[in-house]
Design a protein around this motif. Structure first.
Motif, PDB file in Angstrom:
ATOM      1  N   ALA A   1      13.661  16.742  12.458  1.00 17.90           N
ATOM      2  CA  ALA A   1      14.382  17.782  13.194  1.00 17.90           C
ATOM      3  C   ALA A   1      15.891  17.658  13.048  1.00 17.90           C
ATOM      4  O   ALA A   1      16.643  18.483  13.578  1.00 17.90           O
ATOM      5  CB  ALA A   1      13.997  17.720  14.669  1.00 17.90           C
ATOM      6  N   GLU A   2      16.340  16.616  12.333  1.00 19.16           N
ATOM      7  CA  GLU A   2      17.778  16.358  12.209  1.00 19.16           C
ATOM      8  C   GLU A   2      18.396  17.242  11.133  1.00 19.16           C
ATOM      9  O   GLU A   2      18.014  17.194   9.960  1.00 19.16           O
ATOM     10  CB  GLU A   2      18.022  14.886  11.874  1.00 19.16           C
ATOM     11  CG  GLU A   2      19.492  14.510  11.852  1.00 19.16           C
ATOM     12  CD  GLU A   2      19.724  13.061  11.473  1.00 19.16           C
ATOM     13  OE1 GLU A   2      20.893  12.648  11.396  1.00 19.16           O
ATOM     14  OE2 GLU A   2      18.721  12.341  11.242  1.00 19.16           O
ATOM     15  N   ASP A   3      19.376  18.030  11.519  1.00 12.08           N
ATOM     16  CA  ASP A   3      20.088  18.913  10.600  1.00 12.08           C
ATOM     17  C   ASP A   3      21.160  18.098   9.869  1.00 12.08           C
ATOM     18  O   ASP A   3      22.100  17.581  10.482  1.00 12.08           O
ATOM     19  CB  ASP A   3      20.727  20.052  11.388  1.00 12.08           C
ATOM     20  CG  ASP A   3      21.328  21.133  10.496  1.00 12.08           C
ATOM     21  OD1 ASP A   3      21.501  20.893   9.283  1.00 12.08           O
ATOM     22  OD2 ASP A   3      21.628  22.227  11.013  1.00 12.08           O
ATOM     23  N   LEU A   4      21.026  17.983   8.545  1.00  9.23           N
ATOM     24  CA  LEU A   4      21.935  17.155   7.752  1.00  9.23           C
ATOM     25  C   LEU A   4      23.007  17.957   7.025  1.00  9.23           C
ATOM     26  O   LEU A   4      23.826  17.388   6.302  1.00  9.23           O
ATOM     27  CB  LEU A   4      21.131  16.359   6.710  1.00  9.23           C
ATOM     28  CG  LEU A   4      19.959  15.526   7.224  1.00  9.23           C
ATOM     29  CD1 LEU A   4      19.264  14.821   6.055  1.00  9.23           C
ATOM     30  CD2 LEU A   4      20.434  14.513   8.261  1.00  9.23           C
ATOM     31  N   ARG A   5      23.021  19.274   7.196  1.00  5.42           N
ATOM     32  CA  ARG A   5      23.883  20.112   6.362  1.00  5.42           C
ATOM     33  C   ARG A   5      25.375  19.858   6.554  1.00  5.42           C
ATOM     34  O   ARG A   5      26.165  20.112   5.629  1.00  5.42           O
ATOM     35  CB  ARG A   5      23.560  21.588   6.613  1.00  5.42           C
ATOM     36  CG  ARG A   5      22.203  21.999   6.052  1.00  5.42           C
ATOM     37  CD  ARG A   5      21.818  23.411   6.443  1.00  5.42           C
ATOM     38  NE  ARG A   5      21.568  23.523   7.872  1.00  5.42           N
ATOM     39  CZ  ARG A   5      21.251  24.658   8.481  1.00  5.42           C
ATOM     40  NH1 ARG A   5      21.166  25.776   7.773  1.00  5.42           N
ATOM     41  NH2 ARG A   5      21.022  24.683   9.781  1.00  5.42           N
TER      42      ARG A   5
ATOM     43  N   LEU B   1      18.353  11.783   0.908  1.00  4.96           N
ATOM     44  CA  LEU B   1      17.331  12.341   0.015  1.00  4.96           C
ATOM     45  C   LEU B   1      16.601  11.223  -0.713  1.00  4.96           C
ATOM     46  O   LEU B   1      15.364  11.235  -0.824  1.00  4.96           O
ATOM     47  CB  LEU B   1      17.984  13.291  -1.000  1.00  4.96           C
ATOM     48  CG  LEU B   1      17.061  13.894  -2.049  1.00  4.96           C
ATOM     49  CD1 LEU B   1      16.028  14.824  -1.393  1.00  4.96           C
ATOM     50  CD2 LEU B   1      17.867  14.670  -3.107  1.00  4.96           C
ATOM     51  N   GLU B   2      17.343  10.250  -1.213  1.00  7.17           N
ATOM     52  CA  GLU B   2      16.720   9.160  -1.956  1.00  7.17           C
ATOM     53  C   GLU B   2      15.822   8.305  -1.069  1.00  7.17           C
ATOM     54  O   GLU B   2      14.854   7.713  -1.554  1.00  7.17           O
ATOM     55  CB  GLU B   2      17.817   8.306  -2.601  1.00  7.17           C
ATOM     56  CG  GLU B   2      18.526   9.037  -3.740  1.00  7.17           C
ATOM     57  CD  GLU B   2      19.667   8.247  -4.344  1.00  7.17           C
ATOM     58  OE1 GLU B   2      19.985   7.148  -3.793  1.00  7.17           O
ATOM     59  OE2 GLU B   2      20.251   8.692  -5.341  1.00  7.17           O
TER      60      GLU B   2
ATOM     61  N   VAL C   1      13.341  19.844   5.367  1.00  8.02           N
ATOM     62  CA  VAL C   1      13.697  20.943   4.471  1.00  8.02           C
ATOM     63  C   VAL C   1      14.440  20.357   3.281  1.00  8.02           C
ATOM     64  O   VAL C   1      15.430  19.635   3.458  1.00  8.02           O
ATOM     65  CB  VAL C   1      14.599  21.983   5.166  1.00  8.02           C
ATOM     66  CG1 VAL C   1      14.907  23.137   4.217  1.00  8.02           C
ATOM     67  CG2 VAL C   1      13.952  22.503   6.446  1.00  8.02           C
ATOM     68  N   VAL C   2      13.960  20.643   2.064  1.00  2.45           N
ATOM     69  CA  VAL C   2      14.603  20.133   0.856  1.00  2.45           C
ATOM     70  C   VAL C   2      14.894  21.281  -0.105  1.00  2.45           C
ATOM     71  O   VAL C   2      14.303  22.360  -0.030  1.00  2.45           O
ATOM     72  CB  VAL C   2      13.728  19.064   0.155  1.00  2.45           C
ATOM     73  CG1 VAL C   2      13.628  17.812   0.992  1.00  2.45           C
ATOM     74  CG2 VAL C   2      12.346  19.619  -0.163  1.00  2.45           C
ATOM     75  N   ASP C   3      15.795  21.005  -1.023  1.00  6.00           N
ATOM     76  CA  ASP C   3      16.291  21.987  -1.994  1.00  6.00           C
ATOM     77  C   ASP C   3      16.101  21.382  -3.378  1.00  6.00           C
ATOM     78  O   ASP C   3      16.476  20.227  -3.613  1.00  6.00           O
ATOM     79  CB  ASP C   3      17.775  22.239  -1.690  1.00  6.00           C
ATOM     80  CG  ASP C   3      18.480  23.117  -2.715  1.00  6.00           C
ATOM     81  OD1 ASP C   3      17.862  23.515  -3.717  1.00  6.00           O
ATOM     82  OD2 ASP C   3      19.672  23.403  -2.496  1.00  6.00           O
ATOM     83  N   GLY C   4      15.488  22.131  -4.301  1.00  9.29           N
ATOM     84  CA  GLY C   4      15.283  21.580  -5.635  1.00  9.29           C
ATOM     85  C   GLY C   4      14.936  22.634  -6.658  1.00  9.29           C
ATOM     86  O   GLY C   4      15.021  23.839  -6.399  1.00  9.29           O
ATOM     87  N   GLU C   5      14.536  22.168  -7.824  1.00 10.18           N
ATOM     88  CA  GLU C   5      14.187  23.055  -8.941  1.00 10.18           C
ATOM     89  C   GLU C   5      12.697  22.954  -9.193  1.00 10.18           C
ATOM     90  O   GLU C   5      12.160  21.869  -9.434  1.00 10.18           O
ATOM     91  CB  GLU C   5      14.957  22.646 -10.201  1.00 10.18           C
ATOM     92  CG  GLU C   5      14.997  23.709 -11.269  1.00 10.18           C
ATOM     93  CD  GLU C   5      16.033  24.790 -10.999  1.00 10.18           C
ATOM     94  OE1 GLU C   5      16.053  25.780 -11.741  1.00 10.18           O
ATOM     95  OE2 GLU C   5      16.836  24.644 -10.054  1.00 10.18           O
ATOM     96  N   LEU C   6      12.030  24.099  -9.132  1.00  3.81           N
ATOM     97  CA  LEU C   6      10.600  24.159  -9.382  1.00  3.81           C
ATOM     98  C   LEU C   6      10.355  24.237 -10.885  1.00  3.81           C
ATOM     99  O   LEU C   6      10.884  25.120 -11.567  1.00  3.81           O
ATOM    100  CB  LEU C   6      10.008  25.386  -8.683  1.00  3.81           C
ATOM    101  CG  LEU C   6       8.506  25.575  -8.777  1.00  3.81           C
ATOM    102  CD1 LEU C   6       7.758  24.444  -8.085  1.00  3.81           C
ATOM    103  CD2 LEU C   6       8.105  26.914  -8.171  1.00  3.81           C
TER     104      LEU C   6
ATOM    105  N   LEU D   1      18.239  19.281   3.540  1.00  6.88           N
ATOM    106  CA  LEU D   1      18.920  19.998   4.608  1.00  6.88           C
ATOM    107  C   LEU D   1      18.521  19.470   5.977  1.00  6.88           C
ATOM    108  O   LEU D   1      19.365  19.370   6.868  1.00  6.88           O
ATOM    109  CB  LEU D   1      18.613  21.501   4.525  1.00  6.88           C
ATOM    110  CG  LEU D   1      19.278  22.314   3.420  1.00  6.88           C
ATOM    111  CD1 LEU D   1      18.806  21.901   2.033  1.00  6.88           C
ATOM    112  CD2 LEU D   1      19.026  23.798   3.629  1.00  6.88           C
ATOM    113  N   PHE D   2      17.233  19.166   6.131  1.00  7.91           N
ATOM    114  CA  PHE D   2      16.719  18.606   7.383  1.00  7.91           C
ATOM    115  C   PHE D   2      15.842  17.404   7.061  1.00  7.91           C
ATOM    116  O   PHE D   2      15.023  17.468   6.147  1.00  7.91           O
ATOM    117  CB  PHE D   2      15.870  19.636   8.148  1.00  7.91           C
ATOM    118  CG  PHE D   2      16.655  20.679   8.885  1.00  7.91           C
ATOM    119  CD1 PHE D   2      16.791  20.612  10.262  1.00  7.91           C
ATOM    120  CD2 PHE D   2      17.252  21.737   8.214  1.00  7.91           C
ATOM    121  CE1 PHE D   2      17.506  21.586  10.964  1.00  7.91           C
ATOM    122  CE2 PHE D   2      17.961  22.710   8.885  1.00  7.91           C
ATOM    123  CZ  PHE D   2      18.096  22.637  10.265  1.00  7.91           C
TER     124      PHE D   2
END
Length: 530
Positions: A325-329, A340-341, A266-271, A321-322
């Motif tokens: 299956a590893e939750d990184l939050r 992320l990198e 799961v990633v978070d970004g700008e579309l 975020l993931f």
């Protein structure tokens, strides 16, 4: 329906957040399934009744009352549902009808075809009182507008049953309305639902405006705030979904991005979208077009091959975020950034990159860098505390958004229209324009925010006293009042006669001191186009 109608009526006239939470909580505790679940779907915007659309409802009322009377009443009231609820000529029935429940209403409407739904809706309106008709119409069209956000409704549910709102958010999009398993858990009758094997939405971490605060860059990392739409990409069990900041599934509008993301996580970004005019490559941090280019693809259920080619989408990633299956939050930002990198090289480089950090020795240097940013795709700067975990919502001191200073222009008011909700009695939506070289005034934007209640009354009085023409609910006014308009950016637009479109226009102040002839020119605006 009566209890739900009373809830909506109370919410409309309640401004206190805590009072709204109590109203919703009391309703949820006292209302049985499935009514309360469907009510939650309506309050959170998750209810869609395909057979009932505004045009259908308008057709029903115009069959029963004079269309001119309806339109004049709609213009005065400012809300279609309220107008129809009051005007609906309920027939005299031979006996008192059985009360309708929310569950019965939804069940019936959801299982009817588009051709069958109007008649069924009319039958329901016939047996309801005005307050209940209003609630039914609001629920059926999905336009409640009662001052309740999806997050507040979920918070009310959590408070009412003593459960964690983040746990509710975690599984919300994996459970279908009317959320029977969620209420069973809330009341201690069932197990806590989980998001296993379902690519569900997780709530975004949000930022507070920086305002006058200065921070130490030893504690905070700076990166650009890109002008697209925030998205969360989830891949699980062979399925990829894209979610907007509000949790809406936008996967169908961006199949090119979804098909390119096949890594479990799961990633978070700008579309964003890329255009030839902007040039650059993703590796260089370039290639992002203006929001105006992205807007052409938003809200589409089907995207043509031509649009996919002319406006290819990509995502500039902010966070992870993931990883699998590893939750990184719970990790600090700097650790998530490192993950992320290392995650991004596994992705298609034509569709994904990492938002670059801004190198600055101190806050003063960062101020200078931000002040010089006028790229079409840059909205400002984000400041993120280096040791902050990824937590949902806005938490003080963790993330700040520092938008670039807005552009301004002096424009002339041309048209006005009544607003909605508590502004329905005021002319609060203003269309304004700038002068061409030939002395013609062309519309360049429309705004309804930025003014105080006192300024609203002042502008409403001006509109009423200076109307020169009427076009249905719209009034044309004398071209004498100058408004200073603030906006984030301005772009070329083929859809407008002026060939420009403002991004987030709002009224900065009323320029009663400035003659209309001295307002800005269209040429001056065109020089600001990015």
């Amino acid at each position: 329906m009566h209890a739900f109608a009373q809830l909506l009526d109370s919410l409309i006239y309640t401004r206190s957040r805590n009072a709204k939470l109590k109203l919703i909580g009391d309703y949820l505790r006292s209302t049985p399934d499935p009514d309360r679940g469907w009510a939650m779907a309506a309050l959170t915007g998750d209810l869609d009744i395909p057979g009932v659309k505004p045009a259908v409802i308008r057709g029903l009322i115009e069959e029963r009352v004079d269309p001119v009377l309806y339109r004049m009443s709609r213009d005065f009231v400012g809300d279609s549902a309220e107008t129809i609820a009051l005007l609906w000529p309920a027939p005299v029935l031979p006996e008192k009808p059985e009360p309708l429940s929310v569950g019965k209403v939804i069940d019936r409407l959801m299982h009817l075809s588009r051709s069958e739904a109007p008649a069924a809706l009319a039958q329901m309106l016939d047996v309801l009182d005005a307050e209940e008709r209003f609630a039914l119409l609001k629920m059926a069209t999905g336009a409640l507008r009662v001052g309740v956000s999806a997050r507040l409704a979920k918070q009310a549910l959590a408070d009412a049953f003593g459960i964690d709102v983040d746990a509710v958010e975690e599984v919300w999009h994996g459970i279908e309305a009317p959320y029977a398993s969620l209420f069973a858990w809330a009341e201690g009758r069932g197990e806590q639902p989980t998001a296993d094997n379902v690519p569900v939405f997780r709530p975004f971490m949000l930022a507070h405006p920086l305002e006058d605060l200065r921070v130490d860059l030893a504690d905070y990392a700076a990166e650009w705030k890109w002008d697209g739409i925030r998205v969360q990409i989830v891949h699980l069990a062979g399925e990829t979904r894209l979610y907007s900041r509000t949790g809406d599934d936008v996967t169908r509008a961006f199949p090119d991005v979804a098909s390119a993301f096949a890594e479990h996580g799961v990633v978070d970004g700008e579309l964003l979208v890329r255009g030839e005019a902007q040039g650059g490559t993703l590796d260089e941090g370039g290639g992002a077009a203006s929001f105006n280019a992205l807007q052409q693809r938003l809200g589409r259920k089907v995207v043509s091959a031509k649009m996919l080619e002319e406006a290819p989408a990509f995502v500039r990633l902010y966070d992870i975020l993931f990883d699998g299956a590893e939750d990184l939050r719970a990790l600090p930002w700097h650790a998530r950034r490192a993950r992320l990198e290392s995650f991004v090289p596994r992705l298609d480089p034509d569709r994904f990159d990492v938002s670059a950090l801004i190198e600055a020795a101190d806050f003063t240097e960062l101020e200078g860098i931000r002040a010089g940013a006028r790229d079409a795709a840059i909205e400002g700067v984000m400041l993120k505390r280096r040791d902050a975990p990824y937590v949902p919502g806005r938490r003080a001191g963790l993330w700040y958004k520092w938008k670039r200073d807005p552009l301004t222009a002096d424009c002339v008011m041309m048209y006005a229209q009544r607003g909605n909700g508590r502004r329905s009695s005021f002319y609060s939506d203003y269309t304004f324009g700038c002068w061409t070289e030939d002395g013609e005034l062309l519309p360049v934007g429309k705004a309804y925010s930025g003014i105080t209640d006192e300024e609203l009354k002042q502008l409403d009085k001006f509109v009423r006293n200076n109307t020169v023409n009427r076009f249905g609910p719209v009034r044309e006014v004398e071209k004498t009042l100058v408004l200073e308009v603030a906006f984030d950016s301005i772009h070329e637009s083929k859809r407008h006669k002026s060939c420009v479109a403002m991004r987030f226009p709002r009224i900065a102040r009323i320029r009663t001191d400035k003659p209309a002839a001295e307002a800005d020119t269209l040429a001056a605006l065109q020089r600001l186009v990015t």
